[in-house]
Design a protein around this motif. Structure first.
Motif, PDB file in Angstrom:
ATOM      1  N   VAL A  47     -13.376  22.874  10.681  1.00  0.00           N
ATOM      2  CA  VAL A  47     -13.701  22.247   9.392  1.00  0.00           C
ATOM      3  C   VAL A  47     -12.597  22.568   8.377  1.00  0.00           C
ATOM      4  N   TYR A  48     -12.241  23.860   8.282  1.00  0.00           N
ATOM      5  CA  TYR A  48     -11.170  24.274   7.366  1.00  0.00           C
ATOM      6  C   TYR A  48      -9.868  23.529   7.679  1.00  0.00           C
ATOM      7  N   LYS A  49      -9.545  23.483   8.962  1.00  0.00           N
ATOM      8  CA  LYS A  49      -8.292  22.859   9.399  1.00  0.00           C
ATOM      9  C   LYS A  49      -8.257  21.382   9.013  1.00  0.00           C
ATOM     10  N   SER A  50      -9.379  20.703   9.173  1.00  0.00           N
ATOM     11  CA  SER A  50      -9.432  19.270   8.851  1.00  0.00           C
ATOM     12  C   SER A  50      -9.183  19.046   7.358  1.00  0.00           C
ATOM     13  N   ILE A  51      -9.737  19.913   6.530  1.00  0.00           N
ATOM     14  CA  ILE A  51      -9.552  19.796   5.073  1.00  0.00           C
ATOM     15  C   ILE A  51      -8.100  20.078   4.703  1.00  0.00           C
ATOM     16  N   GLU A  52      -7.558  21.134   5.276  1.00  0.00           N
ATOM     17  CA  GLU A  52      -6.169  21.493   4.974  1.00  0.00           C
ATOM     18  C   GLU A  52      -5.194  20.402   5.423  1.00  0.00           C
ATOM     19  N   GLU A  53      -5.451  19.823   6.612  1.00  0.00           N
ATOM     20  CA  GLU A  53      -4.551  18.796   7.140  1.00  0.00           C
ATOM     21  C   GLU A  53      -4.605  17.517   6.307  1.00  0.00           C
ATOM     22  N   VAL A  54      -5.805  17.130   5.892  1.00  0.00           N
ATOM     23  CA  VAL A  54      -5.904  15.870   5.138  1.00  0.00           C
ATOM     24  C   VAL A  54      -5.327  16.026   3.741  1.00  0.00           C
ATOM     25  N   MET A  55      -5.424  17.222   3.179  1.00  0.00           N
ATOM     26  CA  MET A  55      -4.787  17.468   1.881  1.00  0.00           C
ATOM     27  C   MET A  55      -3.264  17.428   2.007  1.00  0.00           C
ATOM     28  N   ALA A  56      -2.753  17.993   3.092  1.00  0.00           N
ATOM     29  CA  ALA A  56      -1.300  17.982   3.312  1.00  0.00           C
ATOM     30  C   ALA A  56      -0.794  16.555   3.522  1.00  0.00           C
ATOM     31  N   LEU A  57      -1.522  15.764   4.314  1.00  0.00           N
ATOM     32  CA  LEU A  57      -1.133  14.374   4.548  1.00  0.00           C
ATOM     33  C   LEU A  57      -1.155  13.558   3.264  1.00  0.00           C
ATOM     34  N   SER A  58      -2.128  13.874   2.398  1.00  0.00           N
ATOM     35  CA  SER A  58      -2.287  13.138   1.142  1.00  0.00           C
ATOM     36  C   SER A  58      -1.406  13.680   0.024  1.00  0.00           C
ATOM     37  N   LYS A  59      -0.762  14.819   0.304  1.00  0.00           N
ATOM     38  CA  LYS A  59       0.099  15.473  -0.683  1.00  0.00           C
ATOM     39  C   LYS A  59      -0.651  15.787  -1.984  1.00  0.00           C
ATOM     40  N   ILE A  60      -1.831  16.354  -1.809  1.00  0.00           N
ATOM     41  CA  ILE A  60      -2.612  16.763  -2.974  1.00  0.00           C
ATOM     42  C   ILE A  60      -2.971  18.240  -2.859  1.00  0.00           C
ATOM     43  N   LYS A  61      -3.352  18.821  -3.983  1.00  0.00           N
ATOM     44  CA  LYS A  61      -3.757  20.218  -4.044  1.00  0.00           C
ATOM     45  C   LYS A  61      -5.218  20.305  -4.464  1.00  0.00           C
ATOM     46  N   VAL A  62      -5.786  21.485  -4.324  1.00  0.00           N
ATOM     47  CA  VAL A  62      -7.184  21.693  -4.707  1.00  0.00           C
ATOM     48  C   VAL A  62      -7.405  21.302  -6.166  1.00  0.00           C
ATOM     49  N   GLN A  63      -6.405  21.538  -6.996  1.00  0.00           N
ATOM     50  CA  GLN A  63      -6.517  21.230  -8.425  1.00  0.00           C
ATOM     51  C   GLN A  63      -6.693  19.735  -8.692  1.00  0.00           C
ATOM     52  N   ASP A  64      -6.340  18.896  -7.699  1.00  0.00           N
ATOM     53  CA  ASP A  64      -6.480  17.443  -7.857  1.00  0.00           C
ATOM     54  C   ASP A  64      -7.874  16.951  -7.473  1.00  0.00           C
ATOM     55  N   LEU A  65      -8.704  17.861  -6.961  1.00  0.00           N
ATOM     56  CA  LEU A  65     -10.007  17.477  -6.410  1.00  0.00           C
ATOM     57  C   LEU A  65     -11.146  17.652  -7.399  1.00  0.00           C
ATOM     58  N   GLU A  66     -12.041  16.662  -7.391  1.00  0.00           N
ATOM     59  CA  GLU A  66     -13.322  16.823  -8.085  1.00  0.00           C
ATOM     60  C   GLU A  66     -14.228  17.737  -7.272  1.00  0.00           C
ATOM     61  N   GLY A  67     -14.023  17.731  -5.954  1.00  0.00           N
ATOM     62  CA  GLY A  67     -14.798  18.613  -5.096  1.00  0.00           C
ATOM     63  C   GLY A  67     -14.765  18.151  -3.650  1.00  0.00           C
ATOM     64  N   ILE A  68     -15.525  18.844  -2.807  1.00  0.00           N
ATOM     65  CA  ILE A  68     -15.635  18.533  -1.381  1.00  0.00           C
ATOM     66  C   ILE A  68     -17.097  18.252  -1.064  1.00  0.00           C
ATOM     67  N   GLY A  69     -17.361  17.058  -0.568  1.00  0.00           N
ATOM     68  CA  GLY A  69     -18.706  16.704  -0.125  1.00  0.00           C
ATOM     69  C   GLY A  69     -18.799  16.843   1.381  1.00  0.00           C
ATOM     70  N   VAL A  70     -19.929  17.343   1.864  1.00  0.00           N
ATOM     71  CA  VAL A  70     -20.084  17.612   3.296  1.00  0.00           C
ATOM     72  C   VAL A  70     -21.382  16.999   3.816  1.00  0.00           C
ATOM     73  N   CYS A  71     -21.272  16.292   4.936  1.00  0.00           N
ATOM     74  CA  CYS A  71     -22.448  15.849   5.703  1.00  0.00           C
ATOM     75  C   CYS A  71     -22.487  16.673   6.984  1.00  0.00           C
ATOM     76  N   ALA A  72     -23.650  17.148   7.345  1.00  0.00           N
ATOM     77  CA  ALA A  72     -23.786  17.941   8.567  1.00  0.00           C
ATOM     78  C   ALA A  72     -25.110  17.582   9.242  1.00  0.00           C
ATOM     79  N   PRO A  73     -25.218  17.847  10.539  1.00  0.00           N
ATOM     80  CA  PRO A  73     -26.477  17.569  11.224  1.00  0.00           C
ATOM     81  C   PRO A  73     -27.608  18.437  10.670  1.00  0.00           C
ATOM     82  N   GLY A  74     -28.795  17.878  10.637  1.00  0.00           N
ATOM     83  CA  GLY A  74     -29.962  18.639  10.193  1.00  0.00           C
ATOM     84  C   GLY A  74     -30.600  19.393  11.343  1.00  0.00           C
ATOM     85  N   PRO A  75     -31.622  20.161  11.010  1.00  0.00           N
ATOM     86  CA  PRO A  75     -32.209  20.293   9.676  1.00  0.00           C
ATOM     87  C   PRO A  75     -31.324  21.105   8.733  1.00  0.00           C
ATOM     88  N   LEU A  76     -31.317  20.655   7.471  1.00  0.00           N
ATOM     89  CA  LEU A  76     -30.547  21.358   6.455  1.00  0.00           C
ATOM     90  C   LEU A  76     -31.274  21.266   5.118  1.00  0.00           C
TER      91      LEU A  76
END
Length: 326
Positions: A47-76
């Motif tokens: 999960v961490y790796k996917s976030i880091e890779e997509v940020m690198a591909l998009s050339k953005i930093k955490v400061q550019d983000l409103e946030g991270i939304g996550v969908c996961a299998p339930g129950p949750l």
């Protein structure tokens, strides 16, 4: 509001992560294997790796983000940000997923189930954009639903509301066992696999039935699926048309009850089964008014979801925008 949000769709086999602009444009996406069989410690690193890779591909930093939304299998529990014990994610027991990701990336994080998230995505970017009171359905391998009241996801007391796919429509159907363990749920009757299973049983019991679907799968009935049914129906195959009609009636009967309870402004239907299109929707619309007390039901729009590709990513991302507006 900041320019981008990240949506992370965690599944049992893959993690799809994307950077989406607030206007609803997918900038970049990354898909990695979940490797769930290796347990939580390994798969959370994916999960961490996917976030880091997509940020690198998009050339953005955490400061550019409103946030991270996550969908996961339930129950949750989306209210507490906890994934309880999903059967297809071994080792994910009582995981405080929101806290874990927030600690890693130091930004706002929100968790939601996939149907609720897809419903909100339709409100923000899709077919429900002009509505506040929405009943969203996804019909594919299962049936998931979202209840949106006054523009907000309705979670209920424990964050477990909106499980419309597990409403019983026939308590006597002892042989129609749902994945949830109950009998007679609409999911056990009207999901894609359930519909195909009924069709397959009909063909085995009545080998003389004329249908092109048998030739379309070269006689291998285990290869029947809803895509085959849809193609055969377009070509005028009577059994395929009857199968879609029966499915539409089942969904229409159930939706009549849902409209009696919720009185939504619009019903939005997504998922793979929605690709059956007009024949399915026509039967649903025709059936609903005869199975509800709501005298306005015939005027309630029943529409197809607009978002078809990368729905999980868009859904996860939309959760951040949803909560930012509250």
């Amino acid at each position: 509001m900041k320019k981008y949000v990240i949506g992370v769709d965690i599944g049992g086999t893959k993690i799809a992560t994307g950077v989406i602009s607030k206007e609803g444009k997918l900038k970049k996406k990354v898909v990695l294997p979940t490797t769930a069989d290796k347990g939580f410690d390994f798969s959370i690193k994916q999960v961490y790796k996917s976030i880091e890779e997509v940020m690198a591909l998009s050339k953005i930093k955490v400061q550019d983000l409103e946030g991270i939304g996550v969908c996961a299998p339930g129950p949750l529990n989306p209210l507490k940000g906890i994934v309880h014990n999903p059967p297809n994610l071994p080792g994910w027991s009582e995981v405080p997923l929101v806290s874990v990701i927030k600690r890693k990336f130091k930004t706002k994080v929100k968790l939601e189930n996939d149907a609720n998230a897809a419903g909100i995505a339709e409100v923000i970017w899709g077919s429900a954009k002009k509505y506040k009171h929405v009943f969203y359905i996804t019909v594919s391998t299962g049936i998931g639903t979202a209840i949106i009241i006054d523009g907000k996801i309705y979670h209920g007391k424990n964050g477990m509301a909106g499980e419309g796919g597990h409403v019983t429509i026939d308590y006597k159907a002892k042989r129609v066992v749902c994945n949830c363990g109950n009998v007679g749920c609409i999911e056990a009757f009207a999901s894609g696999p359930s519909t195909v299973r009924r069709l397959r049983e009909k063909l085995k019991k009545n080998p003389g039935i004329k249908t092109d679907m048998i030739d379309m799968v070269a006689g291998r009935l285990d290869e029947l699926n809803m895509e085959v049914v849809g193609k055969a129906a377009i070509d005028g195959d009577r059994l395929a048309i009857e199968t879609i009609d029966e499915l539409g009636k089942l969904l229409g009967i159930w939706l009549g009850g849902m409209i009696s309870v919720l009185d939504p402004e619009v019903v939005v239907i997504g998922g793979g089964v929605s690709f059956l299109g007009k024949p399915l929707f026509d039967t649903i619309r025709k059936t609903i008014p005869t199975h509800t007390i709501n005298i306005f039901a015939s005027k309630t729009p029943v529409v197809r979801a607009k978002l078809k590709r990368d729905v999980g990513i868009f859904g996860a991302a939309s959760v951040i925008l949803h909560y930012s507006k509250l």
